[in-house]
Structure formats: C-alpha cells, structure tokens
Design a protein around this motif. Structure first.
Motif, PDB file in Angstrom:
ATOM      1  N   UNK A  62      82.768  63.448  20.084  1.00 55.72           N
ATOM      2  CA  UNK A  62      84.141  63.395  19.575  1.00 55.72           C
ATOM      3  C   UNK A  62      84.933  64.612  20.041  1.00 55.72           C
ATOM      4  N   UNK A  63      84.325  65.793  19.945  1.00 56.16           N
ATOM      5  CA  UNK A  63      85.027  67.012  20.347  1.00 56.16           C
ATOM      6  C   UNK A  63      85.322  67.015  21.848  1.00 56.16           C
ATOM      7  N   UNK A  64      84.376  66.544  22.660  1.00 59.53           N
ATOM      8  CA  UNK A  64      84.600  66.549  24.098  1.00 59.53           C
ATOM      9  C   UNK A  64      85.650  65.515  24.491  1.00 59.53           C
ATOM     10  N   UNK A  65      85.711  64.394  23.781  1.00 60.65           N
ATOM     11  CA  UNK A  65      86.789  63.426  24.023  1.00 60.65           C
ATOM     12  C   UNK A  65      88.141  64.064  23.731  1.00 60.65           C
ATOM     13  N   UNK A  66      88.217  64.813  22.649  1.00 60.20           N
ATOM     14  CA  UNK A  66      89.459  65.536  22.335  1.00 60.20           C
ATOM     15  C   UNK A  66      89.754  66.594  23.387  1.00 60.20           C
ATOM     16  N   UNK A  67      88.710  67.293  23.844  1.00 60.02           N
ATOM     17  CA  UNK A  67      88.883  68.289  24.906  1.00 60.02           C
ATOM     18  C   UNK A  67      89.501  67.652  26.146  1.00 60.02           C
ATOM     19  N   UNK A  68      88.996  66.472  26.509  1.00 63.27           N
ATOM     20  CA  UNK A  68      89.487  65.797  27.703  1.00 63.27           C
ATOM     21  C   UNK A  68      90.948  65.398  27.539  1.00 63.27           C
ATOM     22  N   UNK A  69      91.310  64.930  26.355  1.00 64.44           N
ATOM     23  CA  UNK A  69      92.713  64.576  26.100  1.00 64.44           C
ATOM     24  C   UNK A  69      93.611  65.806  26.237  1.00 64.44           C
ATOM     25  N   UNK A  70      93.184  66.923  25.679  1.00 63.36           N
ATOM     26  CA  UNK A  70      93.963  68.166  25.779  1.00 63.36           C
ATOM     27  C   UNK A  70      94.061  68.626  27.231  1.00 63.36           C
ATOM     28  N   UNK A  71      92.967  68.481  27.968  1.00 60.03           N
ATOM     29  CA  UNK A  71      92.942  68.907  29.364  1.00 60.03           C
ATOM     30  C   UNK A  71      93.859  68.038  30.210  1.00 60.03           C
ATOM     31  N   UNK A  72      93.860  66.736  29.968  1.00 59.31           N
ATOM     32  CA  UNK A  72      94.766  65.844  30.700  1.00 59.31           C
ATOM     33  C   UNK A  72      96.219  66.195  30.429  1.00 59.31           C
ATOM     34  N   UNK A  73      96.532  66.488  29.182  1.00 59.31           N
ATOM     35  CA  UNK A  73      97.901  66.875  28.843  1.00 59.31           C
ATOM     36  C   UNK A  73      98.284  68.167  29.556  1.00 59.31           C
ATOM     37  N   UNK A  74      97.359  69.116  29.585  1.00 60.97           N
ATOM     38  CA  UNK A  74      97.622  70.403  30.253  1.00 60.97           C
ATOM     39  C   UNK A  74      97.800  70.216  31.754  1.00 60.97           C
ATOM     40  N   UNK A  75      97.102  69.229  32.327  1.00 57.90           N
ATOM     41  CA  UNK A  75      97.205  68.941  33.758  1.00 57.90           C
ATOM     42  C   UNK A  75      98.380  68.014  34.088  1.00 57.90           C
ATOM     43  N   UNK A  76      99.072  67.542  33.076  1.00 53.53           N
ATOM     44  CA  UNK A  76     100.203  66.649  33.298  1.00 53.53           C
ATOM     45  C   UNK A  76      99.797  65.229  33.640  1.00 53.53           C
ATOM     46  N   UNK A  77      98.645  64.778  33.151  1.00 53.78           N
ATOM     47  CA  UNK A  77      98.133  63.440  33.434  1.00 53.78           C
ATOM     48  C   UNK A  77      98.369  62.548  32.215  1.00 53.78           C
ATOM     49  N   UNK A  78      99.198  61.530  32.381  1.00 49.20           N
ATOM     50  CA  UNK A  78      99.441  60.600  31.275  1.00 49.20           C
ATOM     51  C   UNK A  78      98.266  59.639  31.094  1.00 49.20           C
ATOM     52  N   UNK A  79      97.738  59.130  32.214  1.00 49.17           N
ATOM     53  CA  UNK A  79      96.609  58.202  32.183  1.00 49.17           C
ATOM     54  C   UNK A  79      95.867  58.319  33.510  1.00 49.17           C
ATOM     55  N   UNK A  80      94.570  58.001  33.482  1.00 50.36           N
ATOM     56  CA  UNK A  80      93.753  58.146  34.684  1.00 50.36           C
ATOM     57  C   UNK A  80      92.623  57.131  34.670  1.00 50.36           C
ATOM     58  N   UNK A  81      92.066  56.894  35.851  1.00 51.36           N
ATOM     59  CA  UNK A  81      90.805  56.175  35.949  1.00 51.36           C
ATOM     60  C   UNK A  81      89.702  57.145  35.521  1.00 51.36           C
ATOM     61  N   UNK A  82      88.814  56.694  34.649  1.00 49.02           N
ATOM     62  CA  UNK A  82      87.731  57.529  34.143  1.00 49.02           C
ATOM     63  C   UNK A  82      86.410  56.961  34.636  1.00 49.02           C
ATOM     64  N   UNK A  83      85.569  57.811  35.219  1.00 43.87           N
ATOM     65  CA  UNK A  83      84.242  57.396  35.667  1.00 43.87           C
ATOM     66  C   UNK A  83      83.223  58.423  35.192  1.00 43.87           C
ATOM     67  N   UNK A  84      82.211  57.976  34.467  1.00 48.35           N
ATOM     68  CA  UNK A  84      81.210  58.898  33.957  1.00 48.35           C
ATOM     69  C   UNK A  84      79.806  58.359  34.122  1.00 48.35           C
ATOM     70  N   UNK A  85      78.846  59.266  34.225  1.00 53.11           N
ATOM     71  CA  UNK A  85      77.439  58.896  34.340  1.00 53.11           C
ATOM     72  C   UNK A  85      76.647  59.564  33.227  1.00 53.11           C
ATOM     73  N   UNK A  86      75.739  58.821  32.609  1.00 55.48           N
ATOM     74  CA  UNK A  86      74.846  59.345  31.588  1.00 55.48           C
ATOM     75  C   UNK A  86      75.649  60.027  30.475  1.00 55.48           C
TER      76      UNK A  86
END
Length: 238
Positions: A62-86
């Motif tokens: 949960x915390x890392x999902x929130x981290x990613x949302x904050x990071x996207x906002x800081x990078x100016x990314x409204x939406x992105x393709x997400x690809x993750x492994x494991x």
C-alpha cells in the motif's frame, strides 16, 4: 515518499517496476534499452530498494503504491503504462486498484493468482534459500553495495508465511484497464492464472512463454519485450 527514479527516452510514459532486491538499473535492462527509442521509460527504485531509502516496510504494498502515485505527480505524469515483475507486479496490482485513472495499461508477470496447496512447503524452501543467501559473503557484499537501506528487511518480511497478498492477486475483476499477464511455462502455480484471470475479466490478455519460469522478462527477454510491444501497439490503435 518520492521514489528515486531513472528516466530514459522520450514519448508516452511506461513505468517498469523491478523485482525484489533489484533496482531501477539492475532489472528490465533489455526492456529499458528497447523501449527508450519509442517511449519515455521510467524506472523507480521501490521503497527500501536502491536509492529509495526507507526503514518502514510494515505496509509495503500500500505504501509503495502511494509512493508511486506521489512520484508520478512529481514527474508530471498523469497516467502511464505500468509493467512489473514479481514484487514489482504485486505493487502494480495494488497501484492499479487504488489509482486506476493513472494506469493506461497494466503488464504483470511472476504473479501467483491463488494460494497453492503446497504453499507452506514452498515457503519453507524459500526460507532455506534466503538463509543460504545471508551466509553468502559475496552476495551480502553485492546487496550492501546495491541498496542504501537495509535490504535484509525484505528477507525478514518474507519469513512471515502470510506475506504474499493472495487476497489481491486472486481478484482482478474490478480493473477496467487493458491487462497483460505474462507467465513462464515452467512455473505451474503461476500458469493457473492464465485461466482464472480471463475468466473473470475480459480485459486480461495472456501470454505463456516457453523455456521460462518466474522471471520471464529475464529468461526470455526478446519474447517478453515483443509481446509487451504488441500489446501496447494494439491498445494504442483502439
């Protein structure tokens, strides 16, 4: 918290979420070099990994999902393709469920959809492997150099047999974005998701890769990358 993030290329944003105990620069290397010619590739270090310092992983997903949302906002990314492994794929699932409007598409691999009957035995085998890892001086030195936080905290997290979020992986029915589930044929517990996911969500596409197992993006990097590219191109044409 903001995640340390490496960035390559220009174009539509695609974010790769690395596996456990890896970093933005040690995982998805083939995919990074391939996609940076047509996409803007973002590679964050997940919470507690690499240069994303954290000693709090008590609510990691949960915390890392929130981290990613904050990071996207800081990078100016409204939406992105997400690809993750494991581990990164698990974060991707949590993120897509909590922030669906920020996800153009979701690609996951190395995911077990439902709890295997022999899970306890599997967990004991993994604990034995981790014990050997902690006793390997060369491996310890490598991970000490790789991570600024204490990477052992993830070993300790994994000692809890209930650490895996099956309650989230078993149900993707509520996700509306296009989803690609890639799995290596050599991992029977993971291949079960190739049947269960499309049965409950018509947005899920499946690819079973021969001569590959849990880390399919490393076992068969060219096949994995071509399938992801086809998936993204198909969605862009809709």
């Amino acid at each position: 918290m903001l995640l340390h993030t490496e960035k390559f290329g220009t174009g539509e944003p695609i974010i790769f979420l690395h596996t456990g105990l890896q970093t933005s620069l040690t995982d998805f290397e083939y995919q990074r070099d391939y996609f940076k010619t047509t996409y803007q590739v973002y590679l964050p270090d997940l919470r507690g990994h690499g240069k994303s310092l954290s000693a709090d992983i008590s609510n990691f997903f949960v915390d890392t999902a929130n981290d990613l949302a904050d990071t996207m906002e800081e990078q100016g990314i409204d939406a992105a393709h997400i690809a993750g492994a494991s581990l990164g794929a698990l974060v991707g699932i949590f993120f897509a469920k909590k922030f669906p409007k920020k996800v153009k598409s979701l690609t996951i691999s190395g995911v077990t959809a439902s709890k295997p009957e022999n899970w306890r035995e599997m967990h004991q085998e993994e604990m034995a492997f981790q014990t050997q890892l902690l006793e390997n001086e060369q491996a310890v030195a490598y991970f000490n150099e790789l991570h600024k936080s204490d990477w052992r905290q993830f070993i300790y997290m994994g000692r809890n047999a209930e650490w895996y979020p099956f309650q989230e992986t078993e149900d993707l029915s509520g996700l509306d974005m296009p989803i690609l589930f890639i799995v290596g044929e050599a991992n029977p517990n993971e291949t079960k998701g190739a049947l269960s996911y499309p049965a409950t969500n018509p947005n899920v596409h499946v690819a079973i890769i021969p001569f590959a197992s849990h880390l399919v993006h490393k076992d068969q990097p060219e096949l994995y990358t071509k399938i992801v590219e086809l998936f993204l191109q198909n969605e862009d044409q809709k």
